[in-house]
Design an enzyme around this catalytic site. Structure first.
Site, short mmCIF file in Angstrom:
data_model
loop_
_atom_site.label_atom_id
_atom_site.label_comp_id
_atom_site.label_asym_id
_atom_site.label_seq_id
_atom_site.Cartn_x
_atom_site.Cartn_y
_atom_site.Cartn_z
N ASP A 27 0.86 -1.19 0.00
CA ASP A 27 0.00 0.00 0.00
C ASP A 27 0.89 1.23 0.00
O ASP A 27 2.09 1.15 0.32
CB ASP A 27 -0.92 0.02 1.22
CG ASP A 27 -1.89 1.20 1.21
OD1 ASP A 27 -2.29 1.62 0.11
OD2 ASP A 27 -2.23 1.72 2.29
N SER A 28 0.31 2.35 -0.35
CA SER A 28 1.06 3.60 -0.34
C SER A 28 1.51 3.98 1.07
O SER A 28 2.47 4.71 1.24
CB SER A 28 0.20 4.73 -0.93
OG SER A 28 -0.98 4.88 -0.16
N CYS A 90 -4.27 -1.21 -2.18
CA CYS A 90 -4.40 0.23 -2.37
C CYS A 90 -5.35 0.44 -3.53
O CYS A 90 -5.07 0.01 -4.66
CB CYS A 90 -3.02 0.83 -2.68
SG CYS A 90 -3.04 2.60 -3.08
N GLU A 172 -2.36 8.01 8.91
CA GLU A 172 -0.91 7.80 8.94
C GLU A 172 -0.30 8.34 10.24
O GLU A 172 0.70 7.82 10.71
CB GLU A 172 -0.26 8.48 7.74
CG GLU A 172 -0.55 7.84 6.40
CD GLU A 172 0.22 6.55 6.18
OE1 GLU A 172 1.41 6.49 6.55
OE2 GLU A 172 -0.37 5.59 5.63
N CYS A 204 -10.90 3.31 0.11
CA CYS A 204 -9.47 3.46 0.33
C CYS A 204 -9.13 2.61 1.53
O CYS A 204 -9.89 2.59 2.52
CB CYS A 204 -9.11 4.93 0.58
SG CYS A 204 -7.40 5.20 1.14
N HIS A 206 -7.11 2.94 3.84
CA HIS A 206 -6.94 3.69 5.08
C HIS A 206 -8.28 3.87 5.82
O HIS A 206 -8.31 4.01 7.05
CB HIS A 206 -6.35 5.08 4.81
CG HIS A 206 -4.89 5.09 4.51
ND1 HIS A 206 -4.38 4.71 3.29
CD2 HIS A 206 -3.81 5.42 5.27
CE1 HIS A 206 -3.06 4.83 3.30
NE2 HIS A 206 -2.70 5.26 4.49
#
Length: 288
Positions: A27-28, A90, A172, A204, A206
């Site tokens: 993932d990013s 992602c 994050e 997403c 996240h």
């Protein structure tokens, strides 16, 4: 870093991995840990090697070619580590890279991608209005457009697309339950409520970490859906098909090794302690 368009030749191919090789997840940033946890719970005998491109997170505002290049670099790293399969955890990366990656690596290195879980929302909505919360790049991609055309439009379901670039940095930083994050959520989701949406697709990886905050704000006004469990099942199906499912129980708890590209492993440790359940053993390292 090698560009993925045009396709570069696969040099020095790795030998086909065995069943005891790890599952690679990319993932990013750390959002894909929501998918990693689903896979770990569904496939408890598997080791997981996770790559977070924290040097370039978030991907959502990047241009299409840059997303392809970063994704190609990350998947190549997992391939060279000897992983038996790669999961692109992602939505943004999946939207632009899956076809190229699969053509590049072929059958010996299967690639699993993500599509926002719009189909179950469309099938279950009572108000005939559903919302998808995702990055701008995800909405530019072909995958979600195909799902809308195949399922939402024939069913007469209106799909509201919602973006907010502030949300990924909150996760994050481990601030997904902060008042600032809740304020950002209200800004983008109050109009969704006003349009009578009853399902919110978390487009997403996240965003599953925002479930608690969303439920605190909207209680039962929105039913939240994401792709994590479906990806875990698809990963299992592909491993079984290729004879790569591990049948040897791990000696310890579920194992998750995280590797980050931003040389910030030490700063992410407290965030991961908050995000990863105790039953999953993990370590974190900078990618050199």
């Amino acid at each position: 870093m090698s560009a993925i368009l045009p396709l570069y030749p696969l040099e020095n191919p790795m030998p086909k991995a065995s069943a005891d090789a790890p599952i690679g997840i990319f993932d990013s940033g750390i959002g894909g840990l929501s998918v990693a946890q689903e896979i770990a719970n569904y496939l408890p005998n598997e080791r997981i090697l996770y790559y977070a491109d924290t040097a370039h997170v978030p991907y959502g505002a990047r241009d299409d070619q840059n997303i392809r290049e970063l994704t190609a670099h990350a998947i190549e790293w997992l391939y060279r580590q000897g992983c038996k399969i790669a999961v692109v955890a992602c939505n943004t990366a999946s939207a632009f890279s899956l076809d190229y990656l699969r053509e590049h690596y072929g059958e010996n290195f299967p690639i699993v991608g993500l599509v926002p879980a719009l189909k179950p929302a469309v099938l279950q909505t009572k108000s005939k209005v559903v919302a998808v919360l995702a990055t701008p790049a995800t909405f530019r991609g072909k995958l979600i457009k195909d799902v809308v055309q195949r399922f939402a439009e024939p069913s007469g379901v209106d799909v509201i697309t919602v973006t907010c670039l502030e949300l990924v940095p909150f996760v994050e930083a481990g601030l997904q339950n902060s008042e600032q994050c809740k304020k950002a959520l209200k800004k983008v989701l109050d109009p969704v409520i006003a349009q009578h949406a009853d399902y919110l697709v978390l487009g997403c990886t996240h965003y599953p970490f925002l479930k608690e905050a969303i439920q605190q704000i909207y209680a039962d006004q929105l039913t939240l859906v994401d792709s994590g469990f479906a990806v875990a099942r698809q990963t299992a199906r592909i491993l079984i098909k290729n004879g790569l499912l591990s049948e040897i129980p791990l000696q310890h708890e579920i194992q998750l090794m995280c590797n980050v590209s931003g040389h910030n492993a030490h700063t992410l440790q407290p965030v991961l302690k908050y995000l990863i359940p105790e039953k999953i053993s993990w370590s974190i390292h900078d990618v050199i």
